[in-house]
Write a protein that holds these residues in place. Structure first.
Motif: not given
Length: 286
Positions: A132-159
């Motif tokens: 949603k945040s990316l969409n609001e700023h007209n950003n697209l993800i070219d390679n949206f795969t599991p390898q490009n999504i990370f989990i931080d130390k608080n188990n939050n997901y980061k694109i």
């Protein structure tokens, strides 16, 4: 810490390299110590160097980083600083950002059997909020795969994994299986858009839930042919997957998902209701 650094020869004092991580195309990723971070316990970051050869290269990267700096989301990899640097008479655009260990991308977490039902839904909720945040700023993800999504130390997901700057997955991790997350229209050679990201989200959500790819061939993607186990035919996951993995004309948009009753229910279940209330208030004020 969101300081923009002018072009000069003193930039090396900003950081010290711990080790190189990998090199891809015209860029290289390093693990660094960020010397401007006063919190000594947490001053480990990633540095991405991107080679620039023309003014056009510079302008594109500057535009991209300016767009990314406007995004205020807990679910997008955060940029802290950017600057130019001259090394051996070659100019580089440098970006300091959050560092995530390779084994903390969700592809490895699938292998480690990290995802129970609650984690699957937390992933879904947080990634939709990030998109949603990316969409609001007209950003697209070219390679949206599991390898490009990370989990931080608080188990939050980061694109990550989009544009030139936040594409931080190794090339050999993505190329062989990238097609498994591509929409039918992309396989047909059409241009990527927001709905392509929605399809990829569906593929990743399926894989987290069932520990296998949604599609085992490009033909099945084109035919939108995938199997859902009988024991979940009537539950929320089934409904969501069928709204994501479907023909483009009826596929849910990010806004559709945000206001979907299932999404709102899952927000409560994973204790992220505040994010949705904030979004609702912003939407109503427009």
């Amino acid at each position: 810490m969101d300081k923009k650094v002018d072009i000069n020869d003193e930039n090396a004092k900003l950081y010290s390299i711990i080790k190189p991580l990998f090199k891809k195309n015209n860029s290289e990723l390093f693990l660094i110590k960020y010397n401007l971070d006063k919190d000594i316990k947490n001053n480990i970051y990633a540095l991405k160097r991107i080679e620039v050869k023309t003014e056009e290269d510079k302008n594109k990267l500057a535009e991209e980083v300016n767009l990314l700096s406007q995004i205020n989301s807990n679910y997008i990899i955060k940029i802290y600083s950017h600057f130019y640097e001259n090394i051996n008479e070659q100019e580089f655009f440098c970006v300091i950002m959050d560092y995530y260990e390779e084994n903390n991308n969700i592809k490895n977490k699938i292998i480690q059997n990290f995802f129970n039902s609650r984690n699957v839904w937390r992933f879904f909720v947080e990634i939709v909020l990030g998109l949603k945040s990316l969409n609001e700023h007209n950003n697209l993800i070219d390679n949206f795969t599991p390898q490009n999504i990370f989990i931080d130390k608080n188990n939050n997901y980061k694109i990550g994994g989009f544009g030139n700057i936040l594409d931080i997955a190794k090339e050999d991790e993505i190329n062989d299986n990238n097609w498994k997350y591509q929409s039918p229209e992309i396989l047909k050679g059409e241009k990527s858009d927001d709905s392509s990201c929605i399809w990829s989200l569906g593929c990743i959500l399926y894989e987290l839930a069932f520990k296998k790819a949604a599609f085992d061939s490009k033909e099945n993607i084109l035919d939108i042919k995938f199997e859902i186990p009988e024991d979940i035919e009537e539950n929320d996951l089934n409904i969501i997957l069928k709204n994501l993995l479907c023909q483009k004309i009826i596929r849910k948009t990010i806004k559709d998902l945000i206001f979907d009753p299932i999404f709102k229910k899952k927000l409560i279940e994973v204790n992220l209701l505040y994010e949705n209330i904030t979004f609702d208030m912003k939407s109503k004020s427009k």
